[in-house]
Write a protein that holds these residues in place. Structure first.
Motif, PDB file in Angstrom:
ATOM      1  N   GLU A 198       0.945  -1.209  -0.002  1.00 14.23           N
ATOM      2  CA  GLU A 198      -0.125  -0.035   0.013  1.00 14.23           C
ATOM      3  C   GLU A 198       0.874   1.378   0.101  1.00 14.23           C
ATOM      4  OE1 GLU A 198      -3.998   1.845   2.428  1.00 14.23           O
ATOM      5  OE2 GLU A 198      -2.511   0.170   3.349  1.00 14.23           O
ATOM      6  N   LEU A 201       2.694   1.922  -3.540  1.00 15.26           N
ATOM      7  CA  LEU A 201       1.836   2.213  -4.546  1.00 15.26           C
ATOM      8  C   LEU A 201       1.251   3.858  -4.182  1.00 15.26           C
ATOM      9  CD1 LEU A 201      -0.615  -1.120  -4.697  1.00 15.26           C
ATOM     10  CD2 LEU A 201       1.114  -0.239  -6.353  1.00 15.26           C
ATOM     11  N   GLU A 202       1.354   4.147  -3.117  1.00 16.18           N
ATOM     12  CA  GLU A 202       0.899   5.426  -3.051  1.00 16.18           C
ATOM     13  C   GLU A 202       2.341   6.637  -3.159  1.00 16.18           C
ATOM     14  OE1 GLU A 202      -0.659   5.644   0.885  1.00 16.18           O
ATOM     15  OE2 GLU A 202      -2.508   4.796   0.206  1.00 16.18           O
ATOM     16  N   SER A 207       5.630   6.438 -10.419  1.00 18.64           N
ATOM     17  CA  SER A 207       5.796   6.964 -11.802  1.00 18.64           C
ATOM     18  C   SER A 207       7.010   6.996 -12.286  1.00 18.64           C
ATOM     19  CB  SER A 207       5.288   8.278 -11.550  1.00 18.64           C
ATOM     20  OG  SER A 207       6.090   9.142 -10.955  1.00 18.64           O
ATOM     21  N   MET A 226      -4.806  -4.543  -4.370  1.00 20.64           N
ATOM     22  CA  MET A 226      -4.418  -3.172  -4.467  1.00 20.64           C
ATOM     23  C   MET A 226      -3.687  -2.958  -5.791  1.00 20.64           C
ATOM     24  SD  MET A 226      -2.803  -2.437  -0.779  1.00 20.64           S
ATOM     25  CE  MET A 226      -3.699  -2.923   0.866  1.00 20.64           C
ATOM     26  N   GLU A 229      -5.660  -3.025  -8.644  1.00 17.86           N
ATOM     27  CA  GLU A 229      -6.453  -1.616  -8.822  1.00 17.86           C
ATOM     28  C   GLU A 229      -5.391  -0.627  -9.426  1.00 17.86           C
ATOM     29  OE1 GLU A 229      -8.682   1.795  -6.267  1.00 17.86           O
ATOM     30  OE2 GLU A 229      -8.080  -0.139  -5.418  1.00 17.86           O
ATOM     31  N   LYS A 230      -4.206  -0.435  -8.823  1.00 17.08           N
ATOM     32  CA  LYS A 230      -3.450   0.511  -9.117  1.00 17.08           C
ATOM     33  C   LYS A 230      -2.384   0.433 -10.126  1.00 17.08           C
ATOM     34  CE  LYS A 230      -4.886   2.806  -5.297  1.00 17.08           C
ATOM     35  NZ  LYS A 230      -5.353   4.238  -5.278  1.00 17.08           N
ATOM     36  N   SER A 233      -2.333   2.195 -13.579  1.00 16.94           N
ATOM     37  CA  SER A 233      -2.283   3.492 -13.821  1.00 16.94           C
ATOM     38  C   SER A 233      -0.780   3.879 -13.971  1.00 16.94           C
ATOM     39  CB  SER A 233      -2.707   4.258 -12.416  1.00 16.94           C
ATOM     40  OG  SER A 233      -4.136   4.000 -12.048  1.00 16.94           O
ATOM     41  N   TYR A 234      -0.009   2.928 -14.000  1.00 16.55           N
ATOM     42  CA  TYR A 234       1.261   3.166 -14.276  1.00 16.55           C
ATOM     43  C   TYR A 234       1.921   2.316 -15.380  1.00 16.55           C
ATOM     44  CZ  TYR A 234       0.757   5.501  -9.703  1.00 16.55           C
ATOM     45  OH  TYR A 234       0.211   5.994  -8.568  1.00 16.55           O
TER      46      TYR A 234
END
Length: 285
Positions: A198, A201-202, A207, A226, A229-230, A233-234
């Protein structure tokens, strides 16, 4: 083309009197050493009783003779030589200036480990392998000035063997560290791997990196969800290493549908004892 060579003492050599006092002298006496760019130091015979400080100091004292070394691994030994939690390490603070040409450093063991004030222009890879990394060492890495660092692998480990932090330790580390060239991030071997996932990923590094390494820990379907889901985006993340995990077959199947190269080998099953669920990180003692 560089040459890799490992130097170590077996039990018979240790019984005959060999130890950390002699290792660097024996390395320097090796006629092949001038061609060795990848230097690996294994068992120094008494790693559970004597640390490697004398060896580190002697490398610094003979820094001109070690100037050609580009990769250094200190503590490359398995449990038959010494359990990882028993390996007594040393202080690497003086090594950074002594070896400006060093590109990779790997350290195994965290007992008495200190990296000192880390500042190095050319280091490209740093790996710490242990059963538990103290928060103090996390802080040293967090404050490190390593503008060329491309690969960072840290075995977080477990509380019983040296890790005295928590998920906030990882979050702070990811927030305050500054590795502008980082492309490979490995935070692994944790008994709180879902919380580590977690936090990663934040983080700002998501990036930038092309490889995310969350292997060897207690990653469960909670962490898997997680990632599911995440990660989309990358698109910069091309490789996901989660080998040695506690994911269900169904979650692994879903993750393998993501457009990344994934290593989800070595699945494990949680154990139940007295109504509690137990999951173990890969490397502890």
């Amino acid at each position: 083309m560089g040459k890799t060579k490992k130097y170590e003492y077996n039990y018979e050599q240790y019984e005959a009197g060999k130890g950390p006092d002699f290792m660097i002298g024996d390395i320097l006496a090796d006629p092949e050493f001038d061609q060795v760019t990848d230097l690996v130091i294994g068992s120094w015979g008494s790693a559970w009783e004597e640390g490697c400080q004398k060896m580190l100091d002697q490398i610094v004292d003979n820094k001109d003779r070690f100037a050609h070394v580009e990769k250094l691994f200190v503590g490359d030994m398995d449990y038959e030589d010494c359990e990882v939690s028993w390996i007594i390490q040393g202080n690497y603070g003086k090594l950074w200036k002594a070896l400006p040409g060093l590109k990779e450093l790997t350290v195994k063991g965290s007992t008495d480990l200190s990296l000192g004030e880390v500042e190095h222009e050319n280091l490209e890879a740093l790996t710490i392998i242990c059963g538990g990394l103290p928060a103090e060492v996390f802080g040293e890495i967090q404050r490190a000035k390593l503008p060329g660092l491309k690969k960072l692998v840290i075995y977080i480990g477990v509380e019983n063997y040296g890790f005295d932090g928590d998920a906030d330790t990882i979050r702070t580390f990811l927030e305050k560290s500054d590795f502008p060239s980082l492309t490979y991030l490995g935070l692994e071997d944790s008994e709180i791997q879902d919380q580590v996932t977690e936090a990663v990923l934040e983080s700002k590094y998501m990036s930038r990196i092309h490889t995310l390494d969350l292997a060897n820990g207690t990653l469960s379907d909670k962490g898997g969800a997680m990632l599911l889901e995440k990660l989309p985006s990358y698109p910069n993340v091309k490789v996901l290493d989660i080998h040695y995990h506690y994911l269900s077959d169904g979650m692994v199947k879903k993750l393998k549908e993501l457009p990344v190269e994934i290593d989800a080998s070595e699945p494990n099953e949680p154990e139940e004892y007295k109504g509690e669920i137990w999951m173990d990180a890969m490397l502890t003692e």
